[in-house]
Design a protein around this motif. Structure first.
Motif, mmCIF file in Angstrom:
data_model
loop_
_atom_site.group_PDB
_atom_site.id
_atom_site.type_symbol
_atom_site.label_atom_id
_atom_site.label_comp_id
_atom_site.label_asym_id
_atom_site.label_seq_id
_atom_site.Cartn_x
_atom_site.Cartn_y
_atom_site.Cartn_z
ATOM 1 N N ARG A 173 -7.866 -0.438 -6.694
ATOM 2 C CA ARG A 173 -6.494 -0.318 -6.794
ATOM 3 C C ARG A 173 -6.003 0.346 -7.891
ATOM 4 N N TRP A 178 -6.411 3.850 -6.379
ATOM 5 C CA TRP A 178 -5.193 4.039 -5.455
ATOM 6 C C TRP A 178 -3.968 4.690 -6.349
ATOM 7 N N ARG A 197 0.663 -1.314 -0.026
ATOM 8 C CA ARG A 197 0.168 0.073 0.017
ATOM 9 C C ARG A 197 0.752 1.260 -0.045
#
Length: 466
Positions: free
Chosen positions: A364, A367, A44
Motif C-alpha cells: 500500500r 501504491w 484503490r
C-alpha cells in the motif's frame, strides 16, 4: 453527419498503436474522454504519485489532440454513469475502450454495457499487453501460474503485431462540455512535495518515445547494469507503460533487434507485466490476500496496534532504518516516485523479513508513492518477496541488505540519497555501524541483521510447524 464515437481512456493515454482510437476513427468522428473516477476503485483509487503523473499525462495528451484538430473531454464521477449520460448527450453510436484487467475496471465495463442507451455499442479492444490476458494457455488449455513456463509459451507468439501510427481524427459536429484539469487538484500544493518528480520526469507520449530511444542506446548493457544502482542502467519505462503512453508492442519492436542479451533480458521484464496481468485475471484480490492461505496465520508485527512496529514502519517509509541501501532506496522513492528494481527487492525484503511487517503494508505504501504503481505488478512483486505468491521466492531466503549493497557497488547511489554518509568510502559506507563510522546524524540500525534474520526464520518455522 455520421454519429460520433466515444473513446474512453484509462491507462492508455496515447494516440499511436491505440486500437480504440483506430477503430473509432475508422467509423466516424471521435470524442476522446477521460473520466476521473474515484468511486469505482473505492479504496484503490490512484495514490498521490500516480495522480501527479496523471495530471501531466492528460495535459500532454490534450496538447497532442489539439494539434490534430481534436480535443480531450474531461468528466468526473462513476464511469458507467458519466459515459452513459455522455453517449445520450452526444448521440454517440458507440463507446470504444481498451480492456483492463483490474477488477474494478472489469466491473465498470459490465456496468457500462448495461447503462448505455439502447443501440449504443460498447466495443472493447486489446492493447495494454503483449498478449490479451488469459490468451496464453498451456497445452491442456489451462492458465499459467508460474512465470517461466508462461514466458516460454508467450514467446511462441512473438513478435507482437507491428505497431500502427496514430489515426486521423475527425471532430464531431459539436463538442460536449469539458471540466478543467486544474480543477481536479491532482497536483500537491500544501505542501508541494513534487519538486523531485518535476526534475526526474517528463510525461506523455512524446516523452515515452524519447525515453525509449535513450534506453535503446544503453540496452546492450542492461543484463548487468540493471543490478547496479549507482549507474544509469534501468530503462525508466515503467510509468510510461503503466499509463499507456507507449505500448509494449512499440517497446518490443524497437528493442528486439538491439542489444543482444541485454535486450532479451529487458524484454523478459516486459513479459513479466503480462504474467502479472494473467495472475490478476485469475485472482482479482491477489494484491489483498496471500495466494498461499497459510500466510494469513503468519505472526506479523502489526504497525496498527504495536507501537514499536509502527515506529519501524515509519523509519522504513522515511529511509531511516540504519541500513544505507534500504534508506537510499526509500528516499529516492519519496523524492522521485521511483526506485530501481534491485533496490525495490532489497527494501521489500527488509520490511517483510527484518522488520517482520506484513507485505500488504509495504504494497500500500508503494501504491501511494510509486509513479508506476500497478495493481497487478505491485501485488505479484510483493507476494514474490514475501514467499506467499503463486510463483515466489521462499520466505526463508532472506536478502542481506549489507551484503547486497557491497556486492552491487551501491556506494555512489548511497552518497546521492543519504547525504549524511557522503563522506564515507567503501566498504564503510555499506555498514557504518559495524565499522564504528556512523555519523551522529545517521540513525542506528532498527534491528541487527542476524537478530532480524533469526526472528524471521523462527516465525517462518512456527508457521510451518503450526
Amino acid at each position: 453527419m455520421t454519429a460520433p464515437r466515444i473513446v474512453w481512456l484509462r491507462r492508455d493515454l496515447r494516440l499511436a498503436d491505440q486500437p480504440a482510437f483506430r477503430a473509432a476513427a475508422a467509423a466516424g468522428p471521435v470524442i476522446p474522454v477521460y473520466v476521473l473516477d474515484d468511486e469505482t476503485p473505492r479504496h484503490r483509487k490512484m495514490g498521490g504519485a500516480s495522480r501527479w503523473w496523471l495530471h501531466h499525462s492528460l495535459a500532454a495528451l490534450a496538447r497532442d489532440l489539439e494539434a490534430r484538430g481534436s480535443r480531450l473531454i474531461l468528466r468526473r464521477g462513476r464511469s458507467d454513469e458519466v459515459l452513459a449520460a455522455l453517449a445520450a448527450e452526444t448521440g454517440a453510436a458507440a463507446v470504444h475502450a481498451l480492456r483492463h484487467v483490474e477488477p474494478w475496471w472489469r466491473n465498470a465495463d459490465r456496468a457500462l454495457a448495461e447503462a448505455l442507451p439502447e443501440g449504443v455499442a460498447f466495443e472493447r479492444h486489446d492493447g495494454l499487453y503483449l498478449m490479451p490476458p488469459g490468451s496464453v494457455t498451456s497445452g491442456q488449455g489451462g492458465q499459467y501460474r508460474i512465470f517461466t513456463p508462461f514466458y516460454r509459451a508467450l514467446l511462441l507468439h512473438m513478435p507482437p503485431p507491428v505497431p500502427l501510427p496514430a489515426p486521423e481524427l475527425a471532430a464531431p459536429a459539436q463538442w460536449p462540455a469539458s471540466e478543467q484539469l486544474e480543477d481536479w487538484a491532482l497536483l500537491p500544493t500544501r505542501p508541494d512535495w513534487a519538486g523531485g518528480f518535476r526534475e526526474a520526469w517528463h510525461c506523455g507520449e512524446a516523452a515515452a518515445h524519447a525515453q525509449l530511444e535513450d534506453f535503446a542506446g544503453r540496452v546492450a548493457a542492461y543484463d548487468e547494469a540493471r543490478n547496479l544502482p549507482s549507474i544509469d542502467g534501468s530503462s525508466r519505462l515503467s510509468p510510461y507503460l503503466h499509463f499507456g503512453e507507449i505500448s509494449p508492442a512499440q517497446v518490443w519492436h524497437r528493442l528486439a533487434t538491439e542489444g543482444g542479451g541485454g535486450s532479451a533480458s529487458f524484454l523478459r521484464e516486459v513479459v513479466w507485466r503480462d504474467y502479472a496481468a494473467t495472475i490478476l485475471r485469475q485472482f482479482p484480490d491477489y494484491p489483498e490476500r496471500p495466494y498461499k492461505p497459510e500466510f494469513e496465520q503468519f505472526a506479523w508485527r502489526d504497525p496498527l496496534s504495536d507501537l514499536q512496529a509502527a515506529e519501524d514502519m515509519a523509519a522504513w517509509q522515511q529511509g531511516r532504518t540504519g541500513y544505507p541501501i534500504v534508506d537510499a532506496g526509500m528516499r529516492q522513492l519519496w523524492v522521485t516516485g521511483w526506485m530501481r528494481n534491485r533496490v525495490r527487492m532489497i527494501a521489500a525484503s527488509f520490511l517483510i523479513k527484518h522488520l517482520l511487517i506484513d507485505w500488504r503494508h509495504g504494497e500500500r505504501w508503494f501504491w501511494d508513492t510509486l509513479v508506476d504503481a500497478d495493481y497487478g505488478n505491485n501485488g505479484v512483486n510483493w507476494q514474490w518477496s514475501a514467499g506467499c505468491g503463486a510463483d515466489a521466492n521462499m520466505f526463508g531466503r532472506i536478502m542481506a541488505p549489507l551484503t547486497q549493497s557491497e556486492k552491487f557497488d551501491c556506494a555512489a547511489y548511497i552518497r546521492q540519497w543519504v547525504p549524511e554518509l557522503s563522506g564515507l568510502d567503501a566498504p564503510y559506507i555499506h555498514d557504518p555501524d559495524s565499522y564504528g563510522m556512523r555519523p551522529s546524524d545517521y540513525p542506528r540500525k532498527r534491528i541487527g541483521h542476524r537478530e532480524g534474520r533469526e526472528r524471521a526464520l523462527a516465525a517462518w518455522e512456527a508457521l510451518r510447524s503450526g
